[in-house]
Design a protein around this motif. Structure first.
Motif, PDB file in Angstrom:
ATOM      1  N   HIS A  53      27.789   5.184   8.114  1.00 30.41           N
ATOM      2  CA  HIS A  53      27.458   6.169   9.080  1.00 30.41           C
ATOM      3  C   HIS A  53      28.431   7.253   8.757  1.00 30.41           C
ATOM      4  N   CYS A  54      29.847   6.839   8.488  1.00 30.68           N
ATOM      5  CA  CYS A  54      31.022   7.859   8.409  1.00 30.68           C
ATOM      6  C   CYS A  54      30.849   8.668   7.038  1.00 30.68           C
ATOM      7  N   LEU A  55      29.964   8.009   6.044  1.00 29.73           N
ATOM      8  CA  LEU A  55      29.808   8.739   4.630  1.00 29.73           C
ATOM      9  C   LEU A  55      28.875   9.692   5.028  1.00 29.73           C
ATOM     10  N   ALA A  56      27.718   9.430   5.754  1.00 31.14           N
ATOM     11  CA  ALA A  56      26.547  10.474   5.840  1.00 31.14           C
ATOM     12  C   ALA A  56      27.204  11.328   6.622  1.00 31.14           C
ATOM     13  N   LEU A  57      28.164  11.315   7.728  1.00 30.13           N
ATOM     14  CA  LEU A  57      28.904  12.252   8.441  1.00 30.13           C
ATOM     15  C   LEU A  57      29.586  13.195   7.630  1.00 30.13           C
ATOM     16  N   TYR A  58      30.397  12.681   6.613  1.00 30.75           N
ATOM     17  CA  TYR A  58      31.338  13.438   5.527  1.00 30.75           C
ATOM     18  C   TYR A  58      30.305  14.259   4.920  1.00 30.75           C
ATOM     19  N   ILE A  59      29.111  13.722   4.367  1.00 31.39           N
ATOM     20  CA  ILE A  59      28.077  14.656   3.605  1.00 31.39           C
ATOM     21  C   ILE A  59      27.763  15.908   4.396  1.00 31.39           C
ATOM     22  N   ILE A  60      27.341  15.410   5.485  1.00 34.40           N
ATOM     23  CA  ILE A  60      26.619  16.487   6.137  1.00 34.40           C
ATOM     24  C   ILE A  60      27.475  17.743   6.735  1.00 34.40           C
ATOM     25  N   SER A  61      28.575  17.142   7.049  1.00 34.22           N
ATOM     26  CA  SER A  61      29.816  18.149   7.499  1.00 34.22           C
ATOM     27  C   SER A  61      30.253  18.971   6.284  1.00 34.22           C
ATOM     28  N   CYS A  62      30.399  18.479   5.238  1.00 35.12           N
ATOM     29  CA  CYS A  62      31.031  19.249   3.996  1.00 35.12           C
ATOM     30  C   CYS A  62      29.791  19.917   3.415  1.00 35.12           C
ATOM     31  N   CYS A  63      28.483  19.676   3.394  1.00 30.48           N
ATOM     32  CA  CYS A  63      27.448  20.479   2.986  1.00 30.48           C
ATOM     33  C   CYS A  63      27.275  21.684   4.064  1.00 30.48           C
ATOM     34  N   SER A  64      27.525  21.410   5.388  1.00 34.55           N
ATOM     35  CA  SER A  64      27.375  22.468   6.177  1.00 34.55           C
ATOM     36  C   SER A  64      28.357  23.517   6.018  1.00 34.55           C
ATOM     37  N   CYS A  65      29.695  23.155   6.040  1.00 37.49           N
ATOM     38  CA  CYS A  65      30.807  24.145   5.743  1.00 37.49           C
ATOM     39  C   CYS A  65      30.606  24.730   4.535  1.00 37.49           C
ATOM     40  N   VAL A  97      20.531  22.363   5.303  1.00 38.27           N
ATOM     41  CA  VAL A  97      21.286  21.328   5.794  1.00 38.27           C
ATOM     42  C   VAL A  97      20.636  20.295   6.195  1.00 38.27           C
ATOM     43  N   PHE A  98      19.462  20.194   7.111  1.00 35.86           N
ATOM     44  CA  PHE A  98      18.887  19.126   7.448  1.00 35.86           C
ATOM     45  C   PHE A  98      17.833  18.537   6.270  1.00 35.86           C
ATOM     46  N   THR A  99      17.445  19.174   5.255  1.00 32.91           N
ATOM     47  CA  THR A  99      17.029  18.442   4.226  1.00 32.91           C
ATOM     48  C   THR A  99      18.044  17.490   3.587  1.00 32.91           C
ATOM     49  N   VAL A 100      19.364  18.026   3.478  1.00 32.85           N
ATOM     50  CA  VAL A 100      20.420  16.971   2.846  1.00 32.85           C
ATOM     51  C   VAL A 100      20.574  15.671   4.011  1.00 32.85           C
ATOM     52  N   ALA A 101      20.452  16.022   5.387  1.00 28.29           N
ATOM     53  CA  ALA A 101      20.762  15.177   6.243  1.00 28.29           C
ATOM     54  C   ALA A 101      19.613  14.229   6.390  1.00 28.29           C
ATOM     55  N   ALA A 102      18.325  14.658   6.158  1.00 25.56           N
ATOM     56  CA  ALA A 102      17.206  13.786   6.238  1.00 25.56           C
ATOM     57  C   ALA A 102      16.955  12.861   5.019  1.00 25.56           C
ATOM     58  N   ILE A 103      17.484  13.347   4.032  1.00 25.91           N
ATOM     59  CA  ILE A 103      17.516  12.157   2.827  1.00 25.91           C
ATOM     60  C   ILE A 103      18.701  11.366   2.993  1.00 25.91           C
ATOM     61  N   VAL A 104      19.747  11.644   3.432  1.00 31.08           N
ATOM     62  CA  VAL A 104      20.716  10.827   3.544  1.00 31.08           C
ATOM     63  C   VAL A 104      20.429   9.804   4.600  1.00 31.08           C
ATOM     64  N   CYS A 105      20.250  10.088   5.879  1.00 27.50           N
ATOM     65  CA  CYS A 105      20.180   9.460   7.221  1.00 27.50           C
ATOM     66  C   CYS A 105      18.911   8.445   7.128  1.00 27.50           C
ATOM     67  N   LEU A 106      17.809   9.104   6.590  1.00 28.89           N
ATOM     68  CA  LEU A 106      16.465   8.220   6.748  1.00 28.89           C
ATOM     69  C   LEU A 106      16.685   7.053   5.628  1.00 28.89           C
ATOM     70  N   PHE A 107      17.217   7.504   4.475  1.00 24.70           N
ATOM     71  CA  PHE A 107      17.303   6.240   3.310  1.00 24.70           C
ATOM     72  C   PHE A 107      18.622   5.322   3.505  1.00 24.70           C
ATOM     73  N   LEU A 108      19.537   5.894   4.106  1.00 26.03           N
ATOM     74  CA  LEU A 108      20.741   5.226   4.469  1.00 26.03           C
ATOM     75  C   LEU A 108      21.145   4.568   5.697  1.00 26.03           C
ATOM     76  N   VAL A 109      21.132   5.469   6.611  1.00 28.54           N
ATOM     77  CA  VAL A 109      21.517   5.193   8.206  1.00 28.54           C
ATOM     78  C   VAL A 109      20.309   4.449   8.889  1.00 28.54           C
ATOM     79  N   LEU A 110      19.161   5.195   8.736  1.00 29.00           N
ATOM     80  CA  LEU A 110      17.798   4.313   9.540  1.00 29.00           C
ATOM     81  C   LEU A 110      17.685   2.987   9.332  1.00 29.00           C
ATOM     82  N   PRO A 111      17.901   2.508   8.137  1.00 24.09           N
ATOM     83  CA  PRO A 111      17.653   1.002   7.801  1.00 24.09           C
ATOM     84  C   PRO A 111      18.606   0.182   8.291  1.00 24.09           C
ATOM     85  N   LEU A 112      19.737   0.720   8.346  1.00 27.35           N
ATOM     86  CA  LEU A 112      20.930   0.048   8.866  1.00 27.35           C
ATOM     87  C   LEU A 112      21.012  -0.065  10.549  1.00 27.35           C
ATOM     88  N   ASN A 113      20.362   1.136  11.206  1.00 28.99           N
ATOM     89  CA  ASN A 113      20.296   1.111  12.550  1.00 28.99           C
ATOM     90  C   ASN A 113      19.192  -0.176  13.013  1.00 28.99           C
TER      91      ASN A 113
END
Length: 700
Positions: free
Chosen positions: A147-159, A97-113
Motif C-alpha cells: 500500500h505504501c509503495l502504491a502511494l509513492y507511485i501515485i504521488s510521484c506520478c501526480s507531481c 493519473v488514475f490509469t496508473v493508479a488503477a493498474i497499480v491498485c487493482l493488481f497489487l492492492v486489491l488482492p491484498l485487501n
C-alpha cells in the motif's frame, strides 16, 4: 452494501447513460433544435436552414463522439479560449493519473485487501464492499508495504504530471497575453472609491487627480453611472422586439388571423416593422448630459497611453487612505460586470462578512441531507436504532435499491441548489467581471463540496458506526483518529454510487441540455417564435464542472489504496467527460470572455490538497494497522509533496496573479514602431459602453 447492490446502481446508471446518449444523437440532428445543440456555431453563422426530412435523423449514431475525439487542441483554443483548454487538460491529467493508479491498485492492492484476513469468503455478488478495502487487512500485516509503495507511485506520478501541465499552461497564458495586441483592457484601469466633493462632480475630481499625478500617461476616462433600471428596460425592450419580430412578418405585415399558443383562440394581429435593426447607438442613452452627471457613481474607467502605465497604475496604492482611489486592472468590455461597479466600495467588506456568515449557516443546514443519505447507505446499522425498518429491508431488491441508488440521487438533488447560491454570494462580494464572479463561485463550490460531500459524509459515517459501539466515546478526543481511519474506507461504498450517479448520469444530462431544450420547445410551440437566434446561448459552466472534476479527483486519490474498487468507475467517468466536454465546447457553449487560464491554479492547489490529505489518511491507517515501516516512509512523502507545491507556487503562480512588465513594455514598443498606437487610442474611446444593447440574450 454488497457487490450486488453496487452492480444494481451501476446497471441503472449505465442504462440511463445509454438511453440519453442515444437520445442526444437523435435530437442533435433535428433542425428545430439547432439553437440548443449548436449554439456555438449558430452564434458565428447566422443562416436559416430548412433541411428536408430524412430517415437518418431518427437513428442514433456515434458520429459526434468521433468528431469530439478527432478535434485538435488548436480548434478547442479557437472555439473556447484558454479556459476551455485548461479545463480539458485537467480532465486529461485525471485520466493519466488514475490509469496508473488503477493498474497499480487493482493488481497489487486489491488482492491484498481481499485476502487480508483469514475468513470464509462468500460468492463475489454477496460479498460486502468493506471486504475489498484496507479495513479487511489484519493489524501488523507485513503486506502493508505494498500500500505504501502504491502511494509513492501515485504521488510521484501526480507531481510529475502536475509540473509539466503547470509549465505548459504558464507558457500558454504568456502567449495569450502577447497575442492580444488590441485588447482595450491592457490600457484601462478601473478606479473605485472616488472621493466625493460638493463643489464638483466625480468626473471633475477624477480628471483633476489623474492629470495631476499621471500627466504624461493619462489619456481619458469614462464614468460609471447608476443605470441598472435603465439597462434592464433597454434589455427587456430588445428581447420584446425580437420576440414580436419574425421572418414572416418582415415579408408580409398585414392583418391576419392566427391561433393563440396559450388558449387556442384566434384574433386579428397587425404589426408594423419599422426597421430591420433597433436604432440604438452605442454611445447614446435616454439621459441627457445633466441627468448623467447626477447619476454618476464613485467609479470610472481610466484610459492610459501605454500598457505599462496602466499596469503601474493598477498595481500602485494611489492614496494614503487605502479605502479611496482603489484601482484594479480592467476586464475586457464583454467581461465587465457593470452593476457591481456602481456599488460603493466602502460597503464591500460588510458584504463579504455577510457572505461568510451566510455560508456558515448554509453549510450547517446542508448537514441534514448528508446525515439522511448516509443513514440510507447503512440500513443495517440504522435498524439497530430504528427497529421498525427491519420490515422494509426484508425484500432484497428494496434493500439494494435504497442502499445502492437512492442515497446518491437524494444527495445530488440537494446539491443542485449550491452553484446558484454561491453565484449569488460571489455577486454580493463585488466581483468587477463576469469571469471573476464565475471563478469566485468555482472556489466556493470546491470548498463546499469538499467539506459536505467528503468530510461531512466521513464524519457522519463515523457517528453512525460509533453509535452502535458506545455513545459515550463520541466526545473522547483520543478515539477520533481511529474513528476517522475506519470511516474513510467504509464511506467509499457511498462514494462509488455517488460517482455513478453524479458522474456518469450528470454527463448524459449535460449532453441533453434539459433546460435549454424545454425553453426551445416553449418558445417554438407556445410562443410560436421560430427564430433560432432569439432563444439565447450559454457560456460554459466552469463554476459547476471544475468542482465536479476536482471532487472526483479527491475521491480517487483518497480511495485509491484504501478502497481501489472505485477506480474503474472513476476512470470511465473521466473518459466520458473528455468526450462530452469537448463536444459541448465545440458545439454548444459560446465563449464571450476568457480569463487566460486562471482556473489552473485552482486545479493545481486542489490536487495538491487531495494528495496531502490522502497521505495523511494513509499515515493514520498505517498507524492503526501497526505498521511502523509504512508510517515511517509516508511522513517524508508528505514533506516532499508540500515542498513541490511551494516550488510551483514560487515558479509559476505569480504569472497567474500579475502581468510581467517586460512583456507589456515590448508590446508598447512594437505598437509605437508600427504606428498602431494612435489607432488603439481611438478605439479606446468607444470600447467600453455601459448602455450598449446586446445583439443576443447571453446567459452567464
Amino acid at each position: 452494501m454488497n457487490i450486488s447492490a453496487l452492480l444494481t446502481s451501476a446497471g441503472i446508471n449505465t442504462a440511463v447513460c445509454a438511453v440519453l446518449f442515444s437520445l442526444y444523437s437523435v435530437l442533435r440532428k433535428q433542425p428545430s433544435l439547432v439553437s440548443v445543440y449548436f449554439g456555438q456555431k449558430l452564434s458565428q453563422v447566422h443562416s436559416k436552414r430548412n433541411d428536408p426530412f430524412w430517415f437518418g435523423r431518427l437513428i442514433p449514431s456515434p458520429s459526434w463522439i468521433v468528431k469530439a475525439w478527432e478535434a485538435s487542441e488548436d480548434e478547442l483554443y479557437l472555439t473556447g479560449g484558454v479556459d476551455s483548454v485548461v479545463f480539458l487538460r485537467a480532465v486529461v491529467f485525471s485520466i493519466r493519473v488514475f490509469t496508473v493508479a488503477a493498474i497499480v491498485c487493482l493488481f497489487l492492492v486489491l488482492p491484498l485487501n481481499y485476502f487480508g484476513k483469514e475468513m470464509e469468503h462468500k460468492q463475489i455478488p454477496e460479498e460486502q464492499l468493506t471486504v475489498f478495502t484496507i479495513g479487511n487487512v489484519e493489524e501488523g500485516s507485513r503486506w502493508l508495504w505494498a500500500h505504501c509503495l502504491a502511494l509513492y507511485i501515485i504521488s510521484c506520478c501526480s507531481c510529475l504530471l502536475l509540473y509539466f501541465e503547470y509549465k505548459n499552461i504558464t507558457k500558454m497564458r504568456l502567449t495569450h497575453i502577447t497575442a492580444s495586441h488590441s485588447y482595450p483592457s491592457h490600457f484601462t484601469v478601473i478606479v473605485r472609491a472616488i472621493p466625493w466633493a460638493e463643489e464638483e462632480s466625480y468626473n471633475d475630481t477624477l480628471t483633476k487627480f489623474f492629470t495631476d499625478y499621471y500627466a504624461s500617461s493619462y489619456l481619458s476616462n469614462q464614468m460609471v453611472y447608476q443605470s441598472g433600471a435603465v439597462q434592464k428596460l433597454m434589455s427587456d425592450a430588445e428581447k420584446m422586439y425580437k420576440m414580436i419580430k419574425s421572418p414572416n412578418m418582415e415579408k408580409r405585415c398585414v392583418p391576419r388571423f392566427m391561433r393563440c399558443g396559450f388558449c387556442g383562440g384566434t384574433g386579428a394581429t397587425s404589426f408594423k416593422i419599422l426597421s430591420n435593426e433597433p436604432k440604438i447607438s452605442t454611445r447614446d442613452s435616454c439621459f441627457d448630459g445633466s441627468d448623467l452627471r447626477k447619476k454618476e457613481c464613485g467609479a470610472a474607467l481610466v484610459f492610459f497611453r501605454t500598457r505599462y502605465a496602466a499596469l503601474v497604475a493598477s498595481e500602485a496604492l494611489q492614496s494614503p487612505n487605502p479605502m479611496s482611489w482603489v484601482t484594479d486592472s480592467a476586464p475586457e468590455p464583454c467581461d465587465i460586470f457593470w452593476s457591481n461597479l456602481s456599488v460603493p466600495y466602502r460597503l464591500l467588506w460588510i458584504r463579504r462578512i455577510a457572505v461568510i456568515v451566510a455560508s456558515i449557516f448554509f453549510v450547517i443546514f446542508f448537514l441534514i441531507p448528508v446525515v439522511f443519505t448516509q443513514s440510507l447507505v447503512h440500513l443495517d446499522k440504522l435498524t439497530k436504532i430504528f427497529p421498525f425498518l427491519k420490515d422494509i429491508i426484508k425484500r432484497k431488491v428494496m434493500e439494494q435499491l435504497i442502499s445502492g441508488y437512492l442515497p446518491s440521487v437524494v444527495f445530488i438533488i440537494f446539491l443542485y441548489i449550491v452553484p446558484p447560491l454561491m453565484m449569488l454570494f460571489s455577486t454580493l462580494e463585488g466581483a468587477i467581471s463576469r469571469s471573476q464572479r464565475k471563478r469566485s463561485t468555482c472556489v466556493k463550490v470546491v470548498y463546499f463540496v469538499i467539506w459536505n460531500v467528503f468530510f461531512a459524509n466521513i464524519l457522519t459515517e463515523a457517528a453512525i458506526d460509533h453509535y452502535q459501539v458506545s455513545i459515550t466515546k463520541l466526545g473522547d478526543a483520543k478515539h477520533i483518529p481511529n474513528l476517522l481511519a475506519k470511516a474513510v474506507p467504509a464511506t467509499a461504498t457511498f462514494f462509488m454510487t455517488y460517482v455513478l450517479t453524479s458522474g456518469w448520469a450528470s454527463l448524459s444530462v449535460e449532453l441533453i441540455q434539459p433546460f435549454p431544450l424545454v425553453c426551445n420547445l416553449f418558445y417554438r410551440f407556445i410562443l410560436r417564435n421560430k427564430d433560432d437566434s432569439s432563444y439565447g446561448t450559454y457560456t460554459f459552466p466552469y463554476h459547476t464542472e471544475v468542482p465536479r472534476v476536482l471532487l472526483f479527483g479527491l475521491l480517487g486519490f483518497t480511495c485509491s489504496i484504501l478502497a481501489p474498487l472505485i477506480l474503474p468507475f472513476l476512470l470511465i467517468y473521466f473518459v466520458l467527460a473528455f468526450l462530452v466536454y469537448r463536444n459541448q465546447i465545440l458545439n454548444v457553449y459560446v465563449t464571450e470572455y476568457d480569463s487566460g487560464g486562471l482556473y489552473w491554479p485552482i486545479v493545481h492547489n486542489t490536487t495538491i490538497f487531495s494528495l496531502v490529505l490522502t497521505q495523511i489518511i494513509a499515515l493514520g491507517v498505517f498507524g492503526i494497522k501497526e505498521s511502523p515501516i509504512a508510517s515511517g516512509f509516508t511522513f517524508p512523502l508528505i514533506i516532499f509533496t508540500l515542498l513541490f507545491h511551494e516550488y510551483c507556487r514560487q515558479r509559476f503562480h505569480p504569472i497567474f496573479v500579475k502581468t510581467p512588465a517586460q512583456i507589456v513594455i515590448e508590446m508598447d514598443r512594437k505598437d509605437e514602431n508600427c504606428g498602431r498606437i494612435d489607432e488603439i487610442h481611438m478605439q479606446l474611446q468607444s470600447a467600453y459602453c455601459q448602455f450598449r444593447s446586446k445583439s443576443h440574450n447571453l446567459h452567464k
